[in-house]
Write an enzyme that holds these catalytic residues in place. Structure first.
Site, PDB file in Angstrom:
ATOM      1  N   GLY A 148       0.838  -1.192   0.000  1.00 15.31           N
ATOM      2  CA  GLY A 148       0.000   0.000   0.000  1.00 15.31           C
ATOM      3  C   GLY A 148       0.873   1.241   0.000  1.00 15.31           C
ATOM      4  N   GLY A 151       2.189   5.560   4.446  1.00 11.79           N
ATOM      5  CA  GLY A 151       1.203   6.161   5.329  1.00 11.79           C
ATOM      6  C   GLY A 151      -0.119   5.422   5.378  1.00 11.79           C
ATOM      7  N   GLY A 157      -0.609   2.479   6.605  1.00 15.65           N
ATOM      8  CA  GLY A 157      -0.718   1.738   7.860  1.00 15.65           C
ATOM      9  C   GLY A 157      -0.074   0.368   7.831  1.00 15.65           C
ATOM     10  N   LYS A 158       0.702   0.082   6.801  1.00 17.98           N
ATOM     11  CA  LYS A 158       1.317  -1.253   6.652  1.00 17.98           C
ATOM     12  C   LYS A 158       2.174  -1.634   7.858  1.00 17.98           C
ATOM     13  CE  LYS A 158       3.575  -0.120   2.968  1.00 17.98           C
ATOM     14  NZ  LYS A 158       3.154   1.291   3.042  1.00 17.98           N
ATOM     15  N   SER A 194       6.066  -1.798  -2.273  1.00 17.49           N
ATOM     16  CA  SER A 194       6.095  -2.725  -3.424  1.00 17.49           C
ATOM     17  C   SER A 194       5.086  -2.289  -4.487  1.00 17.49           C
ATOM     18  CB  SER A 194       5.850  -4.169  -2.975  1.00 17.49           C
ATOM     19  OG  SER A 194       4.722  -4.304  -2.143  1.00 17.49           O
TER      20      SER A 194
END
Length: 203
Positions: free
Chosen positions: A36, A39, A41-42, A110
């Site tokens: 994602g 920022g 939230g990963k 990614s």
């Protein structure tokens, strides 16, 4: 960079099988690939999920994008080629963790589908679970505690995903966590619930 330059090498099998390790641990090894925007939230979800899994007696480990770039991938930048090599290397590390029976949580932007698919393609069926941590660009910018988006919009950070470099959303992830409104606790609950429902937690 991905081509092997090694010759005259042989893969050595050990006396302990993956099944032996998984039976001892009471879980199936798996790579949870969180992808994602910066920022979204990963990393927050990954570290919270690791803590929850360990509290449940599981063996889990987080591979975080920034942390990996401090060591293993310290020689890589953010060009498309370096991003691809970054993901290839971490995919190989994640595959080893998975073979060891660990629930490995990777936290990487990614941005390219082909790179994520290449990692999936090197793993056994069921060993790679793509989790799309979905948040709008506006949401991610509102959480920009490092000021990266501001710098990117000012042209101070070249090839920044979502601003001056592309992000290709997953087409068919195993799980979507919409963090625009979903709390970290709810995201972790959904992730751990998925692992339980899909049989990765075997006792």
């Amino acid at each position: 960079m991905s081509g092997s330059k090694s010759t005259n090498i042989t893969w050595h099998e050990g006396h302990v099988t993956r099944e032996d390790r998984e039976q001892r641990l009471g879980q199936r090894g798996v790579t949870i690939w969180l992808t994602g925007l910066s920022g979204s939230g990963k990393s927050t979800i990954a570290v919270a999920a690791e803590k929850e899994l360990l509290a449940q007696g599981r063996v889990a480990y987080v591979l975080d994008g920034d942390n990996i770039r401090h060591g293993l991938n310290a020689n890589l930048g953010f060009s498309p080629e370096d991003r691809t090599e970054n993901i290839r290397r971490i995919g190989e590390v994640a595959r080893l963790f998975t073979d060891a029976g660990v629930i490995v949580l990777t936290s990487f932007i990614s941005p390219y589908r082909a790179d994520r698919d290449a990692v999936r393609g090197k793993m056994e069926k069921g060993d790679f679970v793509e989790v799309y941590v979905a948040a709008s660009l506006e949401t991610c910018e509102s959480r920009d505690v490092k000021g990266l988006y501001q710098k990117a919009r000012a042209g101070q950070i070249p090839e920044f995903t979502g601003i001056s470099a592309p992000y290709e959303e997953p087409r068919s992830p195993e799980l979507v966590l919409d963090t625009n409104d979903q709390t970290v606790e709810a995201s972790v609950s959904a992730l751990v619930g998925y692992l339980r429902d899909q049989g990765y937690l075997t006792r």
